[in-house]
Every structure is written in C-alpha cells, then in structure tokens.
Design a protein around this motif. Structure first.
Motif, PDB file in Angstrom:
ATOM      1  N   VAL A  53       0.837  -1.205   0.000  1.00  0.00           N
ATOM      2  CA  VAL A  53       0.000   0.000   0.000  1.00  0.00           C
ATOM      3  C   VAL A  53       0.868   1.251   0.000  1.00  0.00           C
ATOM      4  CG1 VAL A  53      -1.624   1.329   1.406  1.00  0.00           C
ATOM      5  CG2 VAL A  53      -2.004  -1.094   1.033  1.00  0.00           C
ATOM      6  N   VAL A  54       1.921   1.258   0.804  1.00  0.00           N
ATOM      7  CA  VAL A  54       2.812   2.414   0.874  1.00  0.00           C
ATOM      8  C   VAL A  54       3.479   2.655  -0.484  1.00  0.00           C
ATOM      9  CG1 VAL A  54       4.992   3.211   1.871  1.00  0.00           C
ATOM     10  CG2 VAL A  54       3.202   2.322   3.352  1.00  0.00           C
ATOM     11  N   VAL A  55       3.983   1.595  -1.099  1.00  0.00           N
ATOM     12  CA  VAL A  55       4.635   1.739  -2.410  1.00  0.00           C
ATOM     13  C   VAL A  55       3.625   2.190  -3.461  1.00  0.00           C
ATOM     14  CG1 VAL A  55       5.774   0.458  -4.261  1.00  0.00           C
ATOM     15  CG2 VAL A  55       6.487   0.128  -1.905  1.00  0.00           C
ATOM     16  N   SER A  56       2.420   1.665  -3.423  1.00  0.00           N
ATOM     17  CA  SER A  56       1.394   2.048  -4.395  1.00  0.00           C
ATOM     18  C   SER A  56       1.012   3.517  -4.260  1.00  0.00           C
ATOM     19  CB  SER A  56       0.154   1.179  -4.217  1.00  0.00           C
ATOM     20  OG  SER A  56       0.458  -0.168  -4.404  1.00  0.00           O
ATOM     21  N   ILE A  57       0.792   3.961  -3.042  1.00  0.00           N
ATOM     22  CA  ILE A  57       0.425   5.368  -2.829  1.00  0.00           C
ATOM     23  C   ILE A  57       1.573   6.279  -3.258  1.00  0.00           C
ATOM     24  CG2 ILE A  57      -0.096   7.094  -1.063  1.00  0.00           C
ATOM     25  CD1 ILE A  57      -1.690   4.936   0.396  1.00  0.00           C
ATOM     26  N   ALA A  58       2.797   5.912  -2.922  1.00  0.00           N
ATOM     27  CA  ALA A  58       3.948   6.725  -3.319  1.00  0.00           C
ATOM     28  C   ALA A  58       4.079   6.787  -4.837  1.00  0.00           C
ATOM     29  CB  ALA A  58       5.220   6.165  -2.696  1.00  0.00           C
ATOM     30  N   THR A  59       3.842   5.675  -5.513  1.00  0.00           N
ATOM     31  CA  THR A  59       3.929   5.648  -6.974  1.00  0.00           C
ATOM     32  C   THR A  59       2.872   6.550  -7.601  1.00  0.00           C
ATOM     33  OG1 THR A  59       4.757   3.382  -6.881  1.00  0.00           O
ATOM     34  CG2 THR A  59       3.883   4.147  -8.988  1.00  0.00           C
ATOM     35  N   ILE A  60       1.672   6.510  -7.083  1.00  0.00           N
ATOM     36  CA  ILE A  60       0.599   7.355  -7.603  1.00  0.00           C
ATOM     37  C   ILE A  60       0.928   8.829  -7.400  1.00  0.00           C
ATOM     38  CG2 ILE A  60      -1.809   8.032  -7.276  1.00  0.00           C
ATOM     39  CD1 ILE A  60      -2.340   5.034  -6.633  1.00  0.00           C
ATOM     40  N   ILE A  61       1.406   9.181  -6.218  1.00  0.00           N
ATOM     41  CA  ILE A  61       1.720  10.575  -5.927  1.00  0.00           C
ATOM     42  C   ILE A  61       2.870  11.069  -6.807  1.00  0.00           C
ATOM     43  CG2 ILE A  61       2.660  12.131  -4.165  1.00  0.00           C
ATOM     44  CD1 ILE A  61       1.052  10.481  -2.131  1.00  0.00           C
ATOM     45  N   ILE A  62       3.889  10.235  -6.990  1.00  0.00           N
ATOM     46  CA  ILE A  62       5.021  10.628  -7.838  1.00  0.00           C
ATOM     47  C   ILE A  62       4.575  10.842  -9.276  1.00  0.00           C
ATOM     48  CG2 ILE A  62       7.168   9.779  -8.862  1.00  0.00           C
ATOM     49  CD1 ILE A  62       7.756   8.496  -6.124  1.00  0.00           C
ATOM     50  N   SER A  63       3.733   9.938  -9.777  1.00  0.00           N
ATOM     51  CA  SER A  63       3.274  10.088 -11.161  1.00  0.00           C
ATOM     52  C   SER A  63       2.402  11.328 -11.331  1.00  0.00           C
ATOM     53  CB  SER A  63       2.550   8.836 -11.625  1.00  0.00           C
ATOM     54  OG  SER A  63       1.351   8.662 -10.908  1.00  0.00           O
ATOM     55  N   VAL A  64       1.622  11.669 -10.335  1.00  0.00           N
ATOM     56  CA  VAL A  64       0.784  12.863 -10.423  1.00  0.00           C
ATOM     57  C   VAL A  64       1.641  14.126 -10.382  1.00  0.00           C
ATOM     58  CG1 VAL A  64      -0.918  14.227  -9.143  1.00  0.00           C
ATOM     59  CG2 VAL A  64      -1.309  11.809  -9.530  1.00  0.00           C
ATOM     60  N   ILE A  65       2.628  14.158  -9.515  1.00  0.00           N
ATOM     61  CA  ILE A  65       3.457  15.358  -9.390  1.00  0.00           C
ATOM     62  C   ILE A  65       4.370  15.538 -10.604  1.00  0.00           C
ATOM     63  CG2 ILE A  65       5.363  16.377  -8.076  1.00  0.00           C
ATOM     64  CD1 ILE A  65       4.025  15.383  -5.555  1.00  0.00           C
ATOM     65  N   VAL A  66       4.932  14.462 -11.126  1.00  0.00           N
ATOM     66  CA  VAL A  66       5.886  14.581 -12.235  1.00  0.00           C
ATOM     67  C   VAL A  66       5.162  14.975 -13.522  1.00  0.00           C
ATOM     68  CG1 VAL A  66       7.459  13.260 -13.708  1.00  0.00           C
ATOM     69  CG2 VAL A  66       7.598  13.054 -11.249  1.00  0.00           C
ATOM     70  N   PHE A  67       4.001  14.396 -13.775  1.00  0.00           N
ATOM     71  CA  PHE A  67       3.309  14.685 -15.029  1.00  0.00           C
ATOM     72  C   PHE A  67       2.289  15.691 -14.758  1.00  0.00           C
ATOM     73  CE2 PHE A  67       4.850  10.286 -15.606  1.00  0.00           C
ATOM     74  CZ  PHE A  67       5.713  10.533 -16.653  1.00  0.00           C
TER      75      PHE A  67
END
Length: 67
Positions: A53-67
């Motif tokens: 869950v932690v890795v999934s949430i971090a991945t989603i947040i990173i993808s939203v911020i970068v793009f």
C-alpha cells in the motif's frame, strides 16, 4: 532562478508528503484491520500488505506530481 526552483521543489515535496499522509490515513479508515498491531504480533502478511500500500500510494503521488 535557483531560488524559484528551490521553492518549487520544497513546495511540491510538501504537497507530496501531505498527499502521502492523507492516502495512508484513508487506507486506515477504509480497512478495519489494525496493521500496526498485526505487525507487532509478527504477522508477516500484514507487513507485506502495508508495504504494498505504501509503495502504491507513493507511486501514484510521484506520477501525479511529475506529469
């Protein structure tokens, strides 16, 4: 120019931390299992789920911020 980039980096980092915290809190509210207690009791499956869950949430947040 450098100060603007530094301010943007600090600002987006703050936004990322807040979103991460809110995502974890939302997961805690929606899932009735107390993962912290389960991990303390040695339940390895609870640790794997919480890590996913932690890795999934971090991945989603990173993808939203970068793009």
């Amino acid at each position: 120019m450098v100060m603007q980039q530094l301010a943007a980096t600090v600002g987006w980092s703050f936004v990322g931390v807040v979103l991460f915290y809110l995502g974890i809190r939302l997961f805690d509210l929606l899932d009735p299992i107390d993962y912290q207690a389960e991990i303390r009791n040695g339940n390895m499956a609870a640790g794997v789920i919480l890590a996913a869950v932690v890795v999934s949430i971090a991945t989603i947040i990173i993808s939203v911020i970068v793009f």
